[in-house]
Write a protein that holds these residues in place. Structure first.
Motif, mmCIF file in Angstrom:
data_model
loop_
_atom_site.group_PDB
_atom_site.id
_atom_site.type_symbol
_atom_site.label_atom_id
_atom_site.label_comp_id
_atom_site.label_asym_id
_atom_site.label_seq_id
_atom_site.Cartn_x
_atom_site.Cartn_y
_atom_site.Cartn_z
ATOM 1 N N PHE A 67 -31.327 25.139 -85.959
ATOM 2 C CA PHE A 67 -31.516 23.848 -85.292
ATOM 3 C C PHE A 67 -30.181 23.129 -85.170
ATOM 4 O O PHE A 67 -29.317 23.242 -86.050
ATOM 5 C CB PHE A 67 -32.474 22.963 -86.090
ATOM 6 C CG PHE A 67 -33.914 23.396 -86.102
ATOM 7 C CD1 PHE A 67 -34.306 24.649 -85.636
ATOM 8 C CD2 PHE A 67 -34.896 22.543 -86.580
ATOM 9 C CE1 PHE A 67 -35.632 25.049 -85.654
ATOM 10 C CE2 PHE A 67 -36.227 22.916 -86.611
ATOM 11 C CZ PHE A 67 -36.589 24.172 -86.154
ATOM 12 N N THR A 68 -30.042 22.352 -84.105
ATOM 13 C CA THR A 68 -28.847 21.550 -83.891
ATOM 14 C C THR A 68 -29.248 20.146 -83.450
ATOM 15 O O THR A 68 -29.974 19.992 -82.457
ATOM 16 C CB THR A 68 -27.928 22.163 -82.835
ATOM 17 O OG1 THR A 68 -27.569 23.496 -83.219
ATOM 18 C CG2 THR A 68 -26.666 21.338 -82.668
ATOM 19 N N ILE A 69 -28.778 19.151 -84.181
ATOM 20 C CA ILE A 69 -29.021 17.764 -83.793
ATOM 21 C C ILE A 69 -27.786 17.248 -83.078
ATOM 22 O O ILE A 69 -26.651 17.563 -83.447
ATOM 23 C CB ILE A 69 -29.361 16.884 -85.024
ATOM 24 C CG1 ILE A 69 -29.824 15.491 -84.591
ATOM 25 C CG2 ILE A 69 -28.201 16.807 -86.010
ATOM 26 C CD1 ILE A 69 -30.396 14.650 -85.736
ATOM 27 N N SER A 70 -28.007 16.474 -82.019
ATOM 28 C CA SER A 70 -26.885 15.938 -81.260
ATOM 29 C C SER A 70 -27.291 14.588 -80.668
ATOM 30 O O SER A 70 -28.452 14.196 -80.735
ATOM 31 C CB SER A 70 -26.455 16.897 -80.159
ATOM 32 O OG SER A 70 -27.508 17.111 -79.239
ATOM 33 N N ARG A 71 -26.327 13.917 -80.084
ATOM 34 C CA ARG A 71 -26.614 12.601 -79.512
ATOM 35 C C ARG A 71 -25.825 12.413 -78.233
ATOM 36 O O ARG A 71 -24.743 12.970 -78.075
ATOM 37 C CB ARG A 71 -26.261 11.511 -80.516
ATOM 38 C CG ARG A 71 -24.792 11.528 -80.950
ATOM 39 C CD ARG A 71 -24.548 10.693 -82.189
ATOM 40 N NE ARG A 71 -24.792 9.275 -81.943
ATOM 41 C CZ ARG A 71 -24.825 8.362 -82.909
ATOM 42 N NH1 ARG A 71 -24.692 8.722 -84.165
ATOM 43 N NH2 ARG A 71 -25.024 7.099 -82.615
ATOM 44 N N ASN A 76 -28.275 6.878 -74.874
ATOM 45 C CA ASN A 76 -28.960 6.355 -76.064
ATOM 46 C C ASN A 76 -30.094 7.280 -76.485
ATOM 47 O O ASN A 76 -31.235 6.849 -76.704
ATOM 48 C CB ASN A 76 -29.497 4.943 -75.807
ATOM 49 C CG ASN A 76 -29.442 4.086 -77.057
ATOM 50 O OD1 ASN A 76 -28.756 4.419 -78.016
ATOM 51 N ND2 ASN A 76 -30.164 2.987 -77.054
ATOM 52 N N THR A 77 -29.750 8.550 -76.593
ATOM 53 C CA THR A 77 -30.740 9.601 -76.851
ATOM 54 C C THR A 77 -30.223 10.543 -77.928
ATOM 55 O O THR A 77 -29.027 10.855 -77.970
ATOM 56 C CB THR A 77 -31.035 10.393 -75.567
ATOM 57 O OG1 THR A 77 -31.552 9.501 -74.572
ATOM 58 C CG2 THR A 77 -32.052 11.499 -75.817
ATOM 59 N N VAL A 78 -31.133 10.964 -78.773
ATOM 60 C CA VAL A 78 -30.837 11.963 -79.800
ATOM 61 C C VAL A 78 -31.664 13.201 -79.490
ATOM 62 O O VAL A 78 -32.827 13.088 -79.081
ATOM 63 C CB VAL A 78 -31.154 11.429 -81.210
ATOM 64 C CG1 VAL A 78 -30.983 12.519 -82.253
ATOM 65 C CG2 VAL A 78 -30.257 10.247 -81.539
ATOM 66 N N TYR A 79 -31.078 14.367 -79.700
ATOM 67 C CA TYR A 79 -31.727 15.632 -79.370
ATOM 68 C C TYR A 79 -31.866 16.497 -80.621
ATOM 69 O O TYR A 79 -31.113 16.358 -81.589
ATOM 70 C CB TYR A 79 -30.919 16.410 -78.338
ATOM 71 C CG TYR A 79 -30.670 15.662 -77.056
ATOM 72 C CD1 TYR A 79 -29.475 14.972 -76.851
ATOM 73 C CD2 TYR A 79 -31.625 15.650 -76.036
ATOM 74 C CE1 TYR A 79 -29.240 14.280 -75.677
ATOM 75 C CE2 TYR A 79 -31.393 14.966 -74.856
ATOM 76 C CZ TYR A 79 -30.205 14.286 -74.684
ATOM 77 O OH TYR A 79 -29.988 13.595 -73.511
#
Length: 115
Positions: A67-71, A76-79
């Motif tokens: 998993f990879t979290i990003s922004r 104004n969104t986080v993925y």
């Protein structure tokens, strides 16, 4: 009033990928930090990933390397990019956003991984 809206959940076979999005609205302030939690039936909610204001990510051991979290500050969104999904990843996924000194939470999106 700040609202977080998640999207991107669904059903996928083991080994597949999904990308979750969490968009904030109702505030002129941007995400300071963001996080994804999940809750499987009969289990406690657990932290999956967190991204600090610096952009530094942290992951639960169970999802590291998959998993990879990003922004995207402009949106104004986080993925949450989820690869190599496993049946044990099946859960309702919730996003959280630390905005203007408060944590806000989305309504959750279902992710189902079949074997």
């Amino acid at each position: 009033q700040v609202q977080l809206v998640e999207s991107g959940g669904g059903s996928v076979q083991a080994g597949g990928s999904l990308r979750l999005s969490c968009a904030a609205s109702g505030s002129t302030f941007r995400f300071n930090a963001g996080a994804w939690y999940r809750q499987a039936p009969g289990k406690q909610r657990e932290l999956v990933a967190h991204i600090a204001s610096s952009g530094s990510p942290n992951y639960a051991d169970s999802v590291k390397g998959r998993f990879t979290i990003s922004r995207d500050n402009a949106k104004n969104t986080v993925y949450l990019q989820m690869n190599s999904l496993k049946p044990e990843d099946t859960a309702v996924y919730y996003c959280g956003g630390y905005i203007d000194g408060h944590w806000y939470w989305g309504q959750g999106t279902q992710v189902t991984v079949s074997s």
